[in-house]
Design a protein around this motif. Structure first.
Motif, short mmCIF file in Angstrom:
data_model
loop_
_atom_site.label_atom_id
_atom_site.label_comp_id
_atom_site.label_asym_id
_atom_site.label_seq_id
_atom_site.Cartn_x
_atom_site.Cartn_y
_atom_site.Cartn_z
N SER A 153 0.80 -1.22 0.00
CA SER A 153 0.00 0.00 0.00
C SER A 153 0.84 1.27 0.00
O SER A 153 0.37 2.32 -0.45
N ASN A 154 2.05 1.25 0.57
CA ASN A 154 2.90 2.45 0.73
C ASN A 154 2.25 3.50 1.63
O ASN A 154 2.63 4.67 1.57
N GLU A 155 1.29 3.09 2.46
CA GLU A 155 0.55 4.07 3.27
C GLU A 155 1.46 4.85 4.20
O GLU A 155 1.27 6.06 4.40
N THR A 156 2.46 4.23 4.77
CA THR A 156 3.34 4.90 5.73
C THR A 156 4.57 5.53 5.08
O THR A 156 5.43 6.07 5.78
N SER A 157 4.65 5.47 3.76
CA SER A 157 5.79 6.06 3.07
C SER A 157 5.74 7.59 3.14
O SER A 157 4.67 8.20 2.98
N GLU A 158 6.87 8.22 3.39
CA GLU A 158 6.93 9.68 3.40
C GLU A 158 6.90 10.26 1.99
O GLU A 158 6.47 11.38 1.78
N GLY A 159 7.37 9.48 1.02
CA GLY A 159 7.31 9.93 -0.36
C GLY A 159 5.91 9.79 -0.94
O GLY A 159 5.14 8.92 -0.53
N ASP A 160 5.58 10.65 -1.89
CA ASP A 160 4.26 10.61 -2.52
C ASP A 160 4.44 10.71 -4.02
O ASP A 160 5.49 10.35 -4.56
N ASN A 161 3.44 11.23 -4.72
CA ASN A 161 3.50 11.29 -6.18
C ASN A 161 4.58 12.22 -6.71
O ASN A 161 4.95 12.12 -7.88
N SER A 162 5.08 13.12 -5.88
CA SER A 162 6.19 13.97 -6.32
C SER A 162 7.44 13.15 -6.59
O SER A 162 8.33 13.59 -7.33
N VAL A 163 7.53 11.96 -6.00
CA VAL A 163 8.66 11.05 -6.25
C VAL A 163 8.12 9.73 -6.82
O VAL A 163 8.70 8.67 -6.61
N ASN A 164 6.97 9.80 -7.53
CA ASN A 164 6.38 8.67 -8.25
C ASN A 164 5.91 7.53 -7.33
O ASN A 164 5.93 6.36 -7.72
N THR A 165 5.47 7.87 -6.12
CA THR A 165 4.95 6.87 -5.19
C THR A 165 3.46 7.13 -4.95
O THR A 165 3.10 8.17 -4.40
N PHE A 166 2.63 6.20 -5.38
CA PHE A 166 1.19 6.31 -5.18
C PHE A 166 0.82 5.53 -3.94
O PHE A 166 1.11 4.34 -3.83
N ARG A 167 0.15 6.19 -3.01
CA ARG A 167 -0.13 5.58 -1.71
C ARG A 167 -1.61 5.24 -1.56
O ARG A 167 -2.49 6.01 -1.95
N THR A 168 -1.88 4.07 -0.97
CA THR A 168 -3.24 3.64 -0.67
C THR A 168 -3.27 3.09 0.76
O THR A 168 -2.24 2.93 1.40
N THR A 169 -4.47 2.79 1.24
CA THR A 169 -4.63 2.31 2.61
C THR A 169 -4.22 0.84 2.73
O THR A 169 -4.40 0.05 1.81
N THR A 170 -3.68 0.50 3.90
CA THR A 170 -3.25 -0.88 4.16
C THR A 170 -4.43 -1.76 4.55
O THR A 170 -4.58 -2.88 4.06
N HIS A 171 -5.29 -1.29 5.43
CA HIS A 171 -6.40 -2.08 5.97
C HIS A 171 -7.70 -1.67 5.27
O HIS A 171 -8.07 -0.49 5.28
N ASN A 172 -8.37 -2.67 4.70
CA ASN A 172 -9.56 -2.39 3.90
C ASN A 172 -10.66 -3.40 4.23
O ASN A 172 -10.40 -4.50 4.72
N PHE A 173 -11.90 -2.98 3.93
CA PHE A 173 -13.07 -3.80 4.20
C PHE A 173 -13.98 -3.80 2.97
O PHE A 173 -14.00 -2.84 2.20
#
Length: 270
Positions: free
Chosen positions: A189-209
């Motif tokens: 998910s990269n949810e806890t990553s400090e990098g985001d789309n400015s460094v080509n990292t797309f983040r989503t949630t880890t826990h889902n229902f």
């Protein structure tokens, strides 16, 4: 003599053909003594197995009208790809018509997102973007594929609990339908990553229902039960993690909500 021989041969052929047809009909369509495979399997309190799945995962998105839409045109596009998964099966018999199932599995998923938001965002911020510290980030005036495209890879640990209702057994087959709820953990998910789309990292949630619905037919063989089925799984939470405040609004600010929807062809072996 010759005519008599021909008559005898013709009568013998008719009798042989009649007997052959009768035997074939009895073997294929007899109802009285037809063998029932795995007769006691449905009476077991607990049973186990595994499954293989061919998947198609996609995102259902609600776009932000300010950054994500140009009139009726969507500026963010999602392209699904085909993938695969596998898992285990645990079944508990409740009564003659109802079973409770838990089917933990692992699904490997990839989706491609394309952001065509740059022209509209640049029009709204012609002088660049003012950051919280007062500095200005210039616009991206000629976006490349690296700027516009995001390959979102996910590995879901899927734990569905399904209530199954099935009909009466017809020879060596039995139709069924199931519905239930899912917990899904995204290991990429990269949810806890400090990098985001400015460094080509797309983040989503880890826990889902989510929730699932399934329909299929159970086929009984002499040594196992095979179940081909079609399943739909629909997430109920918003999976999007917004970009950092210092990142230009080309990417996640264009999306209000983003939820996975998946369709699977499942083969179960029990």
């Amino acid at each position: 003599m010759k005519q008599r021989l021909i008559k005898i041969l013709s009568i013998s052929a008719i009798i042989f053909s009649s007997n052959l047809q009768s035997q074939t009909y009895n073997n294929l369509f007899r109802t009285k003594d037809r063998q029932e495979n795995r007769e006691g399997m449905d009476l077991e309190k607990f049973s186990y197995g595994f499954y293989l799945a061919g998947n198609n995962f996609d995102y259902k998105m609600v776009l932000n009208p300010r950054n994500g839409m140009d009139g009726n045109r969507n500026l963010v596009e999602s392209k699904s790809t085909y993938s695969f998964g596998a898992g285990l099966i645990g079944k508990m018999r409740l009564n003659y018509y109802l079973d409770l199932r838990i089917e933990p599995g692992l699904h490997f998923v990839q989706r491609d997102l394309t952001f065509n938001t740059f022209d509209k965002v640049n029009e709204a911020f012609p002088g660049g973007f003012t950051l919280p510290d007062g500095s200005i980030t210039p616009n991206i005036t000629t976006p490349t594929d690296v700027d516009q495209k995001r390959m979102v890879k996910s590995t879901y640990v899927d734990v569905p609990i399904l209530l199954e209702i099935h009909g009466d057994r017809w020879y060596n087959s039995r139709p069924y339908a199931a519905v239930g709820v899912n917990y899904l953990m995204n290991l990429q998910s990269n949810e806890t990553s400090e990098g985001d789309n400015s460094v080509n990292t797309f983040r989503t949630t880890t826990h889902n229902f989510g929730w699932s619905a399934e329909i299929g037919i159970q086929l009984y063989f002499s040594r196992f039960k095979l179940t081909p089925a079609i399943r739909g799984t629909f997430f109920t939470n918003n999976e999007l993690v917004q970009d950092n405040a210092t990142t230009p609004p080309y990417w996640t600010p264009a999306i209000s909500t983003m939820q996975t929807r998946a369709f699977m062809f499942v083969l179960k072996f029990e």
